[in-house]
Design an enzyme around this catalytic site. Structure first.
Site, PDB file in Angstrom:
ATOM      1  N   THR A   1       1.493  -4.420   4.297  1.00 24.45           N
ATOM      2  CA  THR A   1       1.334  -4.741   5.716  1.00 24.45           C
ATOM      3  C   THR A   1       0.695  -6.104   5.932  1.00 24.45           C
ATOM      4  O   THR A   1       0.841  -6.688   6.999  1.00 24.45           O
ATOM      5  CB  THR A   1       0.455  -3.683   6.411  1.00 24.45           C
ATOM      6  N   ASP A   2       0.006  -6.649   4.918  1.00 26.15           N
ATOM      7  CA  ASP A   2      -0.710  -7.914   5.125  1.00 26.15           C
ATOM      8  C   ASP A   2       0.220  -9.035   5.578  1.00 26.15           C
ATOM      9  O   ASP A   2      -0.121  -9.800   6.476  1.00 26.15           O
ATOM     10  CB  ASP A   2      -1.431  -8.347   3.839  1.00 26.15           C
TER      11      ASP A   2
ATOM     12  N   LYS B   1      -0.114  -7.854  12.710  1.00 25.65           N
ATOM     13  CA  LYS B   1      -1.157  -6.950  12.201  1.00 25.65           C
ATOM     14  C   LYS B   1      -2.478  -7.309  12.870  1.00 25.65           C
ATOM     15  O   LYS B   1      -2.924  -8.451  12.812  1.00 25.65           O
ATOM     16  CB  LYS B   1      -1.256  -7.053  10.676  1.00 25.65           C
TER      17      LYS B   1
ATOM     18  N   GLU C   1      -3.289 -29.651  25.841  1.00 26.96           N
ATOM     19  CA  GLU C   1      -4.535 -30.096  25.184  1.00 26.96           C
ATOM     20  C   GLU C   1      -4.345 -31.336  24.323  1.00 26.96           C
ATOM     21  O   GLU C   1      -5.246 -31.778  23.620  1.00 26.96           O
ATOM     22  CB  GLU C   1      -5.080 -28.956  24.313  1.00 26.96           C
TER      23      GLU C   1
ATOM     24  N   TYR D   1      -7.966   0.738  -3.326  1.00 23.48           N
ATOM     25  CA  TYR D   1      -6.901   1.354  -4.150  1.00 23.48           C
ATOM     26  C   TYR D   1      -6.114   0.221  -4.812  1.00 23.48           C
ATOM     27  O   TYR D   1      -6.362  -0.969  -4.585  1.00 23.48           O
ATOM     28  CB  TYR D   1      -5.965   2.199  -3.267  1.00 23.48           C
TER      29      TYR D   1
ATOM     30  N   THR E   1       0.819  -1.214   0.000  1.00 15.64           N
ATOM     31  CA  THR E   1       0.000   0.000   0.000  1.00 15.64           C
ATOM     32  C   THR E   1       0.843   1.250   0.000  1.00 15.64           C
ATOM     33  O   THR E   1       0.476   2.271  -0.587  1.00 15.64           O
ATOM     34  CB  THR E   1      -0.925  -0.011   1.234  1.00 15.64           C
TER      35      THR E   1
ATOM     36  N   SER F   1       1.409  -7.478  -0.814  1.00 21.04           N
ATOM     37  CA  SER F   1       2.096  -8.503  -0.009  1.00 21.04           C
ATOM     38  C   SER F   1       1.273  -9.763   0.249  1.00 21.04           C
ATOM     39  O   SER F   1       1.827 -10.782   0.655  1.00 21.04           O
ATOM     40  CB  SER F   1       2.568  -7.911   1.318  1.00 21.04           C
TER      41      SER F   1
HETATM   42  N1  DGL Z   1      -2.566  -5.422  -0.409  1.00 18.37           N
HETATM   43  C1  DGL Z   1      -2.100  -5.213   0.944  1.00 18.37           C
HETATM   44  C2  DGL Z   1      -0.603  -5.477   1.038  1.00 18.37           C
HETATM   45  O1  DGL Z   1       0.121  -5.204   0.080  1.00 18.37           O
HETATM   46  C3  DGL Z   1      -2.387  -3.815   1.371  1.00 18.37           C
HETATM   47  C4  DGL Z   1      -2.097  -3.610   2.784  1.00 18.37           C
HETATM   48  C5  DGL Z   1      -0.939  -2.650   2.991  1.00 18.37           C
HETATM   49  O2  DGL Z   1       0.126  -2.727   2.342  1.00 18.37           O
HETATM   50  O3  DGL Z   1      -1.098  -1.843   3.907  1.00 18.37           O
HETATM   51  O4  DGL Z   1      -0.165  -5.954   2.085  1.00 18.37           O
END
Ligand code: DGL
Length: 360
Positions: A123-124, A196, A317, A57, A43, A90
């Site tokens: 961030t993913d 995250k 468990e 986006y 992003t 990502s």
């Molecule tokens: N498509 C997600 C990624 O590239 C967007 C999330 C981000 O980068 O904040 O991880």
């Protein structure tokens, strides 16, 4: 070594010593750190049709040079160069991307004129790439991942300040030996513990069990915490001669848990399964014997939890000793998958694998 070959190292040593004595932090131009920004997409490199569009986006569109141009203040704090290693959102990161990135990062960090690395990333799966690098980077120099929750075209985009802060951290002597770090939203998290936690908010990265390692305030870096587990220069894992990683997948446990997914994965050649169980990694009356049978057939089984924090206790468990299962300690399922992949490049002994989960 011939005399002429001694001169260059001695000259470099001399420069370094004089800079150190003069109080300049680094041998780079102006005493500033030489930082390489390695861009991967996400992003932070995203674009949208309007400044108010922060979802829907397109990620991974803007190149590293434009990301750096958007932060002219970087010149005051470091000597920055950019590399675009690949350009992906990502969620589409693969083992091949990880191996390429790890080899490039290790090659860069081995250079005397590189003091640290910032990686811009979606961030993913940022926490996964960070943890993978935490296990395979062979240097104590800072490696800091950063990204954004708003695309580069957004009003109050968070990317530029996150890049500025990440370069600040990577230029800090205090970041040496801390392991791979994730820094967004003024916070600094350790690759092993930060995750995250929110689909849209700017402060999405949290670290429940350990907390943040530190923060950035007014351009200053403050560390209050450090990882207690081995990482980077102390790792036993080496990917330099690997061109693929063992196939390990996560199976999510919920009510009505069954063996359909796990059996299908093993049939397709998966070598290890991380079971993301409810609670303390609990397995149902169907899953427990089913996983035990897969273990008997040679598949490695790790009990993890999707609870979000806290350790999975060995023999809690499930009778892990009897069933020859491994427990993930407090690694989340997606990070446990990475450690099992790398463990299987070193050993087939579940006692050694369990040691690794208590070590890294
Ligand atoms: N498509 C997600 C990624 O590239 C967007 C999330 C981000 O980068 O904040 O991880």
């Amino acid at each position: 070594m011939e005399v002429k070959n001694c001169i260059k190292p001695l000259a470099a040593l001399g420069v370094t010593l004089s800079l150190a004595l003069s109080g300049a932090a680094f041998a780079g131009e102006g005493g500033k750190a030489n930082i390489v920004i390695v861009a991967t997409g996400g992003t932070i490199a995203g674009t949208a049709a309007s400044a108010t569009q922060t979802v829907g986006y397109t990620a991974a569109k803007v190149g590293v040079d434009r990301l750096i141009e958007a932060v002219p203040e970087l010149k005051k704090i470091a000597n920055v160069k950019g590399e675009q290693i690949f350009q992906v959102a990502s969620e589409s990161i693969t083992d091949d991307h990880w191996l390429k990135l790890a080899k490039r990062v290790n090659a860069l960090l081995a250079k005397d004129d590189v003091d640290g690395i910032v990686i811009t990333h979606g961030t993913d799966t940022m926490e996964e790439t960070a943890y993978f690098l935490n296990l395979v980077v062979k240097s104590k120099k800072p490696v800091v991942l950063t990204g954004a929750m708003r695309p580069s075209t957004a009003m109050s985009a968070d990317g530029p300040m996150n890049i500025y802060n990440a370069v600040t951290v990577a230029s800090s002597k205090d970041a040496h030996g801390k392991g791979v770090l994730i820094s967004l939203n003024d916070q600094i998290g350790g690759a092993r513990s930060v995750t995250k936690t929110n689909t849209v908010s700017l402060d999405t990265f949290k670290s429940f069990d350990q907390g943040y390692l530190g923060l950035i305030a007014g351009g200053n870096v403050f560390f209050y915490n450090a990882s207690t587990r081995k990482h980077t220069a102390d790792t036993e894992f080496d990917v330099s001669n690997l061109d693929k990683l063992p196939s390990v997948e996560v199976v999510y446990g919920s009510a009505n848990a069954n063996m359909m997914a796990a059996n299908a994965l093993v049939k397709s050649g998966v070598k290890g399964i991380v079971y993301a169980g409810p609670g303390d990694g609990s397995m149902s009356k169907i899953v427990n014997p089913g996983m035990a049978e897969l273990r008997k057939q040679g598949t490695y089984i790790v009990r993890s939890s999707h609870a979000g924090n806290g350790p999975v206790a060995r023999n809690g468990e499930a009778d892990d000793d009897k069933l020859d299962f491994v427990v993930a300690d407090n690694l989340n399922p997606q990070k446990a998958r990475i450690l099992l992949q790398l463990a299987l490049t070193k050993t087939k002994d579940t006692k050694q694998i369990q040691r690794m989960f208590y070590t890294y």
